[in-house]
Design an enzyme around this catalytic site. Structure first.
Site, PDB file in Angstrom:
ATOM      1  N   ARG A  23       0.828  -1.206   0.034  1.00 43.97           N
ATOM      2  CA  ARG A  23       0.008  -0.071   0.061  1.00 43.97           C
ATOM      3  C   ARG A  23       0.731   1.295   0.053  1.00 43.97           C
ATOM      4  O   ARG A  23       0.688   2.228   0.617  1.00 43.97           O
ATOM      5  CB  ARG A  23      -0.906   0.150   1.220  1.00 43.97           C
ATOM      6  N   ARG A  27      -3.361   6.938   1.329  1.00 51.92           N
ATOM      7  CA  ARG A  27      -3.701   7.941   2.060  1.00 51.92           C
ATOM      8  C   ARG A  27      -2.874   8.793   2.716  1.00 51.92           C
ATOM      9  O   ARG A  27      -2.773   9.822   3.310  1.00 51.92           O
ATOM     10  CB  ARG A  27      -5.143   7.857   2.603  1.00 51.92           C
ATOM     11  N   ARG A  36      -6.185  11.401  -5.826  1.00 47.81           N
ATOM     12  CA  ARG A  36      -7.677  10.637  -5.635  1.00 47.81           C
ATOM     13  C   ARG A  36      -8.918  11.747  -5.718  1.00 47.81           C
ATOM     14  O   ARG A  36      -9.964  11.488  -6.254  1.00 47.81           O
ATOM     15  CB  ARG A  36      -7.454  10.096  -4.264  1.00 47.81           C
ATOM     16  N   ASP A  73      -6.918  -2.736  -7.303  1.00 45.83           N
ATOM     17  CA  ASP A  73      -7.718  -3.401  -6.207  1.00 45.83           C
ATOM     18  C   ASP A  73      -8.042  -4.776  -6.624  1.00 45.83           C
ATOM     19  O   ASP A  73      -8.354  -5.324  -7.768  1.00 45.83           O
ATOM     20  CB  ASP A  73      -8.741  -2.617  -5.570  1.00 45.83           C
ATOM     21  N   TYR A 150     -15.179 -11.771  -0.001  1.00 41.86           N
ATOM     22  CA  TYR A 150     -15.689 -10.511  -0.322  1.00 41.86           C
ATOM     23  C   TYR A 150     -17.028 -10.788  -1.149  1.00 41.86           C
ATOM     24  O   TYR A 150     -17.982 -10.111  -0.983  1.00 41.86           O
ATOM     25  CB  TYR A 150     -14.851  -9.668  -0.824  1.00 41.86           C
TER      26      TYR A 150
HETATM   27  O1  CP3 Z   1      -0.194  -1.819  -2.393  1.00 46.70           O
HETATM   28  C1  CP3 Z   1      -0.411  -0.863  -3.231  1.00 46.70           C
HETATM   29  O2  CP3 Z   1       0.026   0.413  -3.307  1.00 46.70           O
HETATM   30  C2  CP3 Z   1      -1.301  -1.170  -4.492  1.00 46.70           C
HETATM   31  C3  CP3 Z   1      -2.617  -1.080  -4.553  1.00 46.70           C
HETATM   32  C4  CP3 Z   1      -3.326  -1.968  -3.861  1.00 46.70           C
HETATM   33  C5  CP3 Z   1      -4.815  -1.456  -3.245  1.00 46.70           C
HETATM   34  N1  CP3 Z   1      -5.426  -2.534  -2.438  1.00 46.70           N
HETATM   35  C6  CP3 Z   1      -5.216  -0.019  -3.250  1.00 46.70           C
HETATM   36  C7  CP3 Z   1      -5.970   0.384  -2.353  1.00 46.70           C
HETATM   37  C8  CP3 Z   1      -3.491  -3.470  -3.382  1.00 46.70           C
HETATM   38  C9  CP3 Z   1      -2.359  -4.235  -3.649  1.00 46.70           C
HETATM   39  C10 CP3 Z   1      -4.675  -3.707  -2.690  1.00 46.70           C
HETATM   40  C11 CP3 Z   1      -4.946  -5.126  -2.219  1.00 46.70           C
HETATM   41  C12 CP3 Z   1      -6.213  -5.145  -1.579  1.00 46.70           C
HETATM   42  N2  CP3 Z   1      -7.341  -4.714  -1.532  1.00 46.70           N
HETATM   43  C13 CP3 Z   1      -6.400  -6.502  -0.410  1.00 46.70           C
HETATM   44  C14 CP3 Z   1      -5.257  -7.528  -0.143  1.00 46.70           C
HETATM   45  C15 CP3 Z   1      -4.138  -6.829   0.704  1.00 46.70           C
HETATM   46  C16 CP3 Z   1      -4.612  -6.265   1.874  1.00 46.70           C
HETATM   47  O3  CP3 Z   1      -4.730  -5.450   2.340  1.00 46.70           O
HETATM   48  O4  CP3 Z   1      -5.010  -7.512   2.794  1.00 46.70           O
HETATM   49  C17 CP3 Z   1      -7.594  -6.465  -0.078  1.00 46.70           C
HETATM   50  C18 CP3 Z   1      -8.014  -7.176   1.119  1.00 46.70           C
HETATM   51  C19 CP3 Z   1      -8.302  -5.182  -0.603  1.00 46.70           C
HETATM   52  C20 CP3 Z   1      -9.763  -4.791  -0.436  1.00 46.70           C
HETATM   53  C21 CP3 Z   1      -9.724  -3.410  -0.217  1.00 46.70           C
HETATM   54  N3  CP3 Z   1      -9.639  -2.458  -0.895  1.00 46.70           N
HETATM   55  C22 CP3 Z   1     -10.329  -3.065   1.043  1.00 46.70           C
HETATM   56  C23 CP3 Z   1     -10.823  -3.916   2.221  1.00 46.70           C
HETATM   57  C24 CP3 Z   1     -10.265  -1.630   1.145  1.00 46.70           C
HETATM   58  C25 CP3 Z   1     -10.690  -0.647   2.101  1.00 46.70           C
HETATM   59  C26 CP3 Z   1      -9.861  -0.572   3.238  1.00 46.70           C
HETATM   60  C27 CP3 Z   1      -9.273   0.819   3.128  1.00 46.70           C
HETATM   61  O5  CP3 Z   1      -7.848   0.805   3.556  1.00 46.70           O
HETATM   62  O6  CP3 Z   1      -9.835   1.736   3.028  1.00 46.70           O
HETATM   63  C28 CP3 Z   1      -9.852  -1.194  -0.143  1.00 46.70           C
HETATM   64  C29 CP3 Z   1      -9.208   0.203  -0.559  1.00 46.70           C
HETATM   65  C30 CP3 Z   1      -7.897   0.362  -1.224  1.00 46.70           C
HETATM   66  N4  CP3 Z   1      -7.530  -0.285  -2.118  1.00 46.70           N
HETATM   67  C31 CP3 Z   1      -7.312   1.731  -0.909  1.00 46.70           C
HETATM   68  C32 CP3 Z   1      -6.135   1.659  -1.656  1.00 46.70           C
HETATM   69  C33 CP3 Z   1      -5.017   2.598  -1.671  1.00 46.70           C
HETATM   70  C34 CP3 Z   1      -7.857   2.829   0.076  1.00 46.70           C
HETATM   71  C35 CP3 Z   1      -8.679   3.602  -0.868  1.00 46.70           C
HETATM   72  C36 CP3 Z   1      -9.067   5.121  -0.599  1.00 46.70           C
HETATM   73  O7  CP3 Z   1      -8.074   5.737  -1.302  1.00 46.70           O
HETATM   74  O8  CP3 Z   1      -9.860   5.489  -0.166  1.00 46.70           O
END
Ligand code: CP3
Length: 341
Positions: A23, A27, A36, A73, A150
């Protein structure tokens, strides 16, 4: 092969491990928040190649990480299969649910996802052009079990209860869903490789809730199918697997699925990983993401402890899970200094 990350994945023991953070585009970075906002929302950001490439590049410019991970994602695949997907502000993802044979029958076939995902492939192409020559480009997907949790619950769940329940009550639908996601994921990752991804990573964030034989059936076997299919097409493609919270089941996992690197969470000890995992594979991860919030001497000491514990084999420095929005970017700079000097 001069890229540090590729050398570690090929099995080299390096004086300084390559570094990137899960990640790393997110943010905690003001420039991410600005892009964003420009995109409007998270999903628009994922599907606008210029902006998705921009946020992928931001942490590379700011910190000089050894790898960039495609900004996308794991839930884009369910959406490409026909599920509704949206993000509730402050809560997380929401999806239409798969709870029986009719829902499964409504999903698209694994080969019918690529029009929807074309913007992701375009993002990869932009990144392959624009990344510095020393930076490795990582593509990724969610592992079938985690994605299924999910799709079945329609949201994130603390214990993956709905997925475990469907597995018991309607095994055919459950297995059919795992199968559909597995096939789609092979095609999705292959398309990322065709577009220029040099490495792929499979995120099984909820693997730890599968126990005993079910871990083998629904975490190990699908990963093996995906890695085998990819390596058939691309024999030299390095693959990282992350069966999070697998505990003792980390041991032997990379070898069993044919992966080149195992990513570990914070619940196992780096010294244990050096002894039990590094002889068979490159190890990535382990630093507690909380330290990116709290920083201080503890961050430096702990980062160096992990680096040193894993210094006698192939190692990619990373966190045990994603960096959180409250992390301090200054701590990333401190971390890189601690590891690289
Ligand atoms: O790692 C990186 O920088 C690359 C991008 C990436 C994202 N999600 C961007 C993201 C990767 C590799 C993921 C993987 C992902 N997404 C997983 C597996 C890894 C883990 O975290 O266990 C899972 C379970 C998801 C599903 C997901 N996406 C959730 C549960 C959420 C909400 C939680 C949160 O942090 O808000 C997301 C949103 C998400 N995916 C964000 C980002 C940067 C935050 C979104 C935002 O900008 O509001």
């Amino acid at each position: 092969m001069s890229k540090l990350l590729l050398r570690a994945l090929a099995g080299a023991t390096l004086p300084v491990p390559p570094v990137w953070l899960m990640r790393q585009a997110g943010r905690y970075l003001p420039e991410y928040r600005a892009t964003r906002a420009q995109a409007g929302d998270f999903l628009s950001l994922c599907y606008t190649p210029d902006l998705a490439a921009e946020v992928t590049l931001q942490p590379i410019r700011r910190f000089g990480f050894d790898a960039a991970i495609l900004f996308a994602d794991i839930l884009l695949v369910p959406q490409a299969l026909g599920a509704d997907l949206w993000f509730e502000t402050g809560e997380g993802p929401r999806l239409s649910t798969v709870t029986g044979p009719d829902d499964l029958a409504k999903l698209k076939g694994p080969d019918d996802i690529h029009d929807h995902l074309a913007p992701v492939y375009e993002t990869v192409r932009i990144l392959a052009r624009e990344l510095p020559s020393e930076t490795t480009l990582i593509g990724f997907a969610g592992a079938p079990w985690t994605v299924a949790t999910y799709m079945i619950a329609g949201r994130g769940t603390p214990d993956q209860g709905p997925a475990h329940a469907l597995k018991r009550t309607d095994h055919a639908t459950f297995v059919g869903l795992i199968d559909r996601i597995t096939e789609a994921t092979i095609g999705y990752l292959a398309a990322q490789v065709e577009a220029g991804a040099e490495v792929v990573k499979l995120f099984d964030s909820w693997a730890g809730s599968l126990k005993g034989p079910e871990f083998d059936f629904y975490a190990l076997e699908p990963a093996k199918r995906i890695v085998t299919a990819l390596k058939q097409r691309y024999p030299d493609l390095p693959v990282i697997v992350f069966p999070r919270e697998a505990g003792s089941a980390y041991e032997g996992f990379a070898r069993a699925v044919g992966a080149d690197c195992i990513a570990i969470d914070t619940s196992v000890d780096a010294a244990w990983a050096a002894e039990h995992l590094q002889p068979e594979t490159c190890v990535q991860g382990n630093l507690d993401p909380k330290l990116m919030v709290t920083g201080g001497e503890e961050l430096v000491t702990e980062a160096r402890r992990i680096r040193d514990a894993l210094s006698n084999g192939p190692h990619i420095f990373n966190l045990g899970h994603g960096i959180t929005p409250d992390a301090d970017p200054e701590n990333v700079t401190r971390l890189l200094e601690a590891i690289r000097t």
